[in-house]
Design a protein around this motif. Structure first.
Motif, mmCIF file in Angstrom:
data_model
loop_
_atom_site.group_PDB
_atom_site.id
_atom_site.type_symbol
_atom_site.label_atom_id
_atom_site.label_comp_id
_atom_site.label_asym_id
_atom_site.label_seq_id
_atom_site.Cartn_x
_atom_site.Cartn_y
_atom_site.Cartn_z
ATOM 1 N N ALA A 161 0.982 -1.254 0.046
ATOM 2 C CA ALA A 161 -0.078 -0.019 -0.001
ATOM 3 C C ALA A 161 1.235 1.249 0.158
ATOM 4 C CB ALA A 161 -0.593 0.308 1.317
ATOM 5 N N LEU A 162 1.787 1.508 0.718
ATOM 6 C CA LEU A 162 2.989 2.433 0.327
ATOM 7 C C LEU A 162 3.899 2.336 -0.554
ATOM 8 C CD1 LEU A 162 3.940 2.578 3.775
ATOM 9 C CD2 LEU A 162 2.313 3.638 3.724
ATOM 10 N N ARG A 163 4.116 1.337 -1.380
ATOM 11 C CA ARG A 163 4.563 1.794 -2.942
ATOM 12 C C ARG A 163 4.042 3.028 -3.525
ATOM 13 N NH1 ARG A 163 5.658 -3.426 -6.360
ATOM 14 N NH2 ARG A 163 5.268 -1.504 -7.868
ATOM 15 N N GLY A 164 4.581 3.850 -4.131
ATOM 16 C CA GLY A 164 3.693 4.929 -4.845
ATOM 17 C C GLY A 164 3.271 4.955 -5.774
ATOM 18 N N ASP A 165 3.464 3.756 -6.713
ATOM 19 C CA ASP A 165 2.887 3.558 -8.163
ATOM 20 C C ASP A 165 1.890 3.157 -7.299
ATOM 21 O OD1 ASP A 165 4.559 1.425 -6.618
ATOM 22 O OD2 ASP A 165 4.889 0.629 -9.254
ATOM 23 N N THR A 166 2.300 2.247 -6.677
ATOM 24 C CA THR A 166 0.521 1.791 -5.624
ATOM 25 C C THR A 166 -0.748 2.023 -5.540
ATOM 26 O OG1 THR A 166 1.772 -0.495 -5.294
ATOM 27 C CG2 THR A 166 -0.879 0.050 -4.707
ATOM 28 N N ALA A 167 -0.335 3.218 -4.438
ATOM 29 C CA ALA A 167 -0.783 4.787 -3.832
ATOM 30 C C ALA A 167 -1.044 5.438 -4.794
ATOM 31 C CB ALA A 167 -0.383 5.469 -2.626
ATOM 32 N N ALA A 168 -0.741 5.566 -5.838
ATOM 33 C CA ALA A 168 -1.089 6.755 -7.329
ATOM 34 C C ALA A 168 -2.170 5.992 -7.616
ATOM 35 C CB ALA A 168 0.483 7.008 -7.928
ATOM 36 N N ALA A 169 -1.857 5.212 -8.505
ATOM 37 C CA ALA A 169 -3.065 4.392 -9.103
ATOM 38 C C ALA A 169 -4.196 3.693 -8.467
ATOM 39 C CB ALA A 169 -2.887 2.767 -9.429
ATOM 40 N N ASN A 170 -4.291 3.605 -7.458
ATOM 41 C CA ASN A 170 -5.152 3.932 -6.404
ATOM 42 C C ASN A 170 -5.670 4.920 -6.491
ATOM 43 O OD1 ASN A 170 -4.924 1.011 -5.994
ATOM 44 N ND2 ASN A 170 -4.169 0.921 -4.315
ATOM 45 N N ILE A 171 -5.408 6.089 -6.113
ATOM 46 C CA ILE A 171 -5.955 7.687 -5.946
ATOM 47 C C ILE A 171 -6.491 7.849 -7.662
ATOM 48 C CG2 ILE A 171 -5.572 10.088 -6.597
ATOM 49 C CD1 ILE A 171 -3.109 9.405 -3.526
ATOM 50 N N THR A 172 -6.297 7.267 -8.545
ATOM 51 C CA THR A 172 -6.270 8.155 -9.807
ATOM 52 C C THR A 172 -8.038 6.742 -10.062
ATOM 53 O OG1 THR A 172 -4.082 8.604 -10.479
ATOM 54 C CG2 THR A 172 -5.627 8.121 -12.686
ATOM 55 N N ARG A 173 -7.350 5.958 -9.908
ATOM 56 C CA ARG A 173 -8.606 5.015 -9.900
ATOM 57 C C ARG A 173 -10.208 5.350 -9.038
ATOM 58 N NH1 ARG A 173 -10.737 1.629 -6.525
ATOM 59 N NH2 ARG A 173 -8.766 1.648 -5.571
ATOM 60 N N THR A 174 -10.074 6.035 -7.552
ATOM 61 C CA THR A 174 -11.065 5.831 -6.923
ATOM 62 C C THR A 174 -11.517 7.408 -7.099
ATOM 63 O OG1 THR A 174 -10.284 4.780 -4.998
ATOM 64 C CG2 THR A 174 -11.335 6.372 -4.883
ATOM 65 N N VAL A 175 -10.573 8.168 -7.925
ATOM 66 C CA VAL A 175 -11.136 9.801 -7.988
ATOM 67 C C VAL A 175 -11.796 9.311 -9.320
ATOM 68 C CG1 VAL A 175 -10.575 12.062 -8.613
ATOM 69 C CG2 VAL A 175 -9.527 10.833 -6.814
ATOM 70 N N SER A 176 -11.601 8.910 -10.208
ATOM 71 C CA SER A 176 -12.350 8.431 -11.376
ATOM 72 C C SER A 176 -13.438 7.977 -11.024
ATOM 73 C CB SER A 176 -11.095 7.182 -12.512
ATOM 74 O OG SER A 176 -11.889 7.367 -13.747
ATOM 75 N N GLN A 177 -13.480 6.958 -10.361
ATOM 76 C CA GLN A 177 -14.842 6.370 -10.739
ATOM 77 C C GLN A 177 -15.807 7.666 -9.636
ATOM 78 O OE1 GLN A 177 -15.982 3.306 -11.652
ATOM 79 N NE2 GLN A 177 -14.140 3.880 -12.007
ATOM 80 N N ILE A 178 -15.369 8.361 -8.774
ATOM 81 C CA ILE A 178 -15.844 9.338 -8.170
ATOM 82 C C ILE A 178 -16.345 10.846 -9.275
ATOM 83 C CG2 ILE A 178 -15.747 11.330 -6.560
ATOM 84 C CD1 ILE A 178 -14.068 9.797 -5.114
ATOM 85 N N SER A 179 -15.376 11.110 -10.263
ATOM 86 C CA SER A 179 -16.244 12.260 -11.232
ATOM 87 C C SER A 179 -16.799 11.008 -11.803
ATOM 88 C CB SER A 179 -14.776 12.172 -11.888
ATOM 89 O OG SER A 179 -14.009 12.946 -10.952
ATOM 90 N N ARG A 180 -17.254 9.390 -12.231
ATOM 91 C CA ARG A 180 -17.758 9.313 -13.171
ATOM 92 C C ARG A 180 -19.377 9.941 -13.108
ATOM 93 N NH1 ARG A 180 -16.037 6.345 -17.401
ATOM 94 N NH2 ARG A 180 -14.513 5.692 -17.201
ATOM 95 N N VAL A 181 -19.611 9.478 -11.208
ATOM 96 C CA VAL A 181 -20.755 9.528 -11.340
ATOM 97 C C VAL A 181 -21.350 11.213 -10.449
ATOM 98 C CG1 VAL A 181 -21.693 9.381 -8.403
ATOM 99 C CG2 VAL A 181 -20.526 7.780 -9.715
ATOM 100 N N LEU A 182 -20.003 12.096 -10.176
ATOM 101 C CA LEU A 182 -20.287 13.682 -10.440
ATOM 102 C C LEU A 182 -20.725 13.694 -11.781
ATOM 103 C CD1 LEU A 182 -20.012 16.373 -8.980
ATOM 104 C CD2 LEU A 182 -17.847 16.090 -9.212
ATOM 105 N N LEU A 183 -20.177 13.306 -12.680
ATOM 106 C CA LEU A 183 -20.670 13.901 -13.849
ATOM 107 C C LEU A 183 -22.097 13.109 -14.348
ATOM 108 C CD1 LEU A 183 -19.564 14.997 -17.287
ATOM 109 C CD2 LEU A 183 -19.171 12.692 -17.484
ATOM 110 N N LEU A 184 -22.505 12.521 -14.149
ATOM 111 C CA LEU A 184 -23.426 11.799 -14.626
ATOM 112 C C LEU A 184 -24.419 12.478 -13.713
ATOM 113 C CD1 LEU A 184 -25.129 9.785 -15.656
ATOM 114 C CD2 LEU A 184 -25.548 8.581 -13.291
ATOM 115 N N ALA A 185 -24.795 13.251 -12.409
ATOM 116 C CA ALA A 185 -25.291 14.003 -11.831
ATOM 117 C C ALA A 185 -25.353 15.555 -12.362
ATOM 118 C CB ALA A 185 -24.811 14.048 -9.975
ATOM 119 N N HIS A 186 -24.512 16.139 -12.921
ATOM 120 C CA HIS A 186 -23.810 17.012 -13.558
ATOM 121 C C HIS A 186 -24.714 16.880 -14.804
ATOM 122 C CE1 HIS A 186 -22.351 21.041 -14.833
ATOM 123 N NE2 HIS A 186 -21.586 20.366 -16.265
#
Length: 387
Positions: free
Chosen positions: A357-382
């Motif tokens: 979990a503390l590997r930089g590439d792992t954490a960055a990928a997990n952040i990108t994936r999570t925020v991408s999913q958040i943004s998809r829901v936000l886009l639909l609402a928008h």
């Protein structure tokens, strides 16, 4: 909502794996994957503690300066600060931090803040006149006497002998001499990030509350407290103001008191100092969403840490705010939402080992994936709101 959405990302560092900038850029990539037309702004932030120098330097286009100074026990150590135009950003822990001393060697009686003064002197000679200081994490308990000596103050005992620069010498001070103080200090402004409320002396003061973690025995803590009280009386008589009871005067072993009394500094919550320096209100003007986060979200997140400060800014403008974290304490989600966060998300997709979990590439990928999913829901609402 505006036609093209504006998303501001202001994450603290994910300690141990990603800087504030790296975490923010990973989140921004997630937004762009789902909403390529959105205006996405990344603002590196910190709460006045570890990572503040790098975050402010990054956000303001400053540079890091490396300086050899006397460490907390007097041995040379490599420290650093940031410069942006006439502003210097200094974390005192870089010069006198507890992590610079092995646990077996911790002894606040022989520790000094002299290196902090060396950093300030170096910045002054480089043209800086505005200082942002992050307190916290010090190995010292000298009420800033070491720092002041590096800036030109001289301290004498009752026999007229100049004392040393360590906390064990502070109780001997009977006269303060200012004839060698750097004249440039009269032009300097010190804003000090301080998130503790302890006074300089007494049961809740620097020596008794923080001394033990720095290696002080009960007898040492008593001696240090008496020494700081004596020094405070002398300084108060000299400067005509007793600031020893001001909340935060006991921060960093009394450095708060030194900045208040000798350098006419002001103490502020760390996150407020950082956000005001970065003109955060301007960044979130007309924002549709703010995303913040840190390595672990828990009840301490609400106690003056970065996400809490950003939440307050968003609440004044009625901007939705989402928090992401590498992990979330079991009792934290509802508390964070009750305080005002729109939603709270862990970035972990499945059980994972801590080293992974503390590997930089792992954490960055997990952040990108999570925020991408958040943004998809936000886009639909928008889209539904604007259709």
């Amino acid at each position: 909502m505006t036609e093209n959405m504006k998303v501001v990302i202001a994450c603290d560092s994910f300690k141990g794996c990603l800087t504030s900038r790296e975490a923010g850029e990973a989140a921004a990539e997630g937004v762009r994957l789902a909403m390529p037309e959105a205006e996405t702004i990344v603002v590196p932030v910190a709460d006045g503690g570890e990572g503040t120098v790098e975050a402010i330097a990054d956000a303001l286009g400053g540079r890091i300066v490396n300086v050899s100074v006397d460490g907390p026990l007097g041995a040379p150590t490599e420290a650093y600060y940031a410069i942006s135009r006439e502003t210097a950003v200094i974390e005192v822990a870089a010069a006198c931090g507890l992590t610079l001393v092995d646990e077996s060697g911790r002894n606040p009686m022989i520790a000094t803040t002299y290196g902090v003064g060396q950093l300030i002197r170096d910045a002054i000679l480089s043209g800086c006149r505005r200082f942002l200081i992050g307190l916290g994490g010090s190995a010292t308990n000298d009420a800033g006497v070491g720092m002041l000596r590096a800036l030109g103050w001289r301290f004498f005992d009752s026999d007229g002998l100049e004392i040393g620069r360590y906390a064990g010498e502070v109780g001997r001070i009977s006269r303060i001499d200012t004839s060698m103080v750097m004249p440039e200090l009269a032009e300097c402004q010190f804003t000090v990030a301080c998130d503790v409320k302890n006074p300089l002396v007494g049961p809740l003061g620097a020596s008794h509350v923080f001394g033990p973690q720095k290696g002080a025995t009960p007898a040492m803590a008593d001696a240090l407290d008496q020494a700081l009280a004596s020094f405070a009386r002398l300084a108060s008589d000299m400067y005509g103001k007793d600031l020893s009871s001001v909340p935060g005067a006991g921060a960093a072993g009394g450095l708060g008191f030194a900045f208040l009394t000798f350098l006419d500094g002001s103490l502020r919550p760390g996150i407020d100092m950082v956000l005001d320096t970065l003109r955060f209100d301007d960044h979130i003007a007309d924002a549709d969403l703010v995303i913040t986060g840190e390595g672990r979200l828990d009840l301490q997140t609400l106690m003056g840490k970065t996400p809490a400060g950003i939440l307050r800014k968003c609440q004044t403008k009625d901007i939705p705010i989402i928090a992401i974290g590498g992990s979330i304490a079991e009792n934290a989600t509802q508390a964070l939402i009750a305080r005002g966060f729109t939603a709270v998300f862990s970035i972990q997709p499945a059980p994972i080992s801590l080293p992974e979990a503390l590997r930089g590439d792992t954490a960055a990928a997990n952040i990108t994936r999570t925020v991408s999913q958040i943004s998809r829901v936000l886009l639909l609402a928008h889209q539904n709101a604007t259709s």
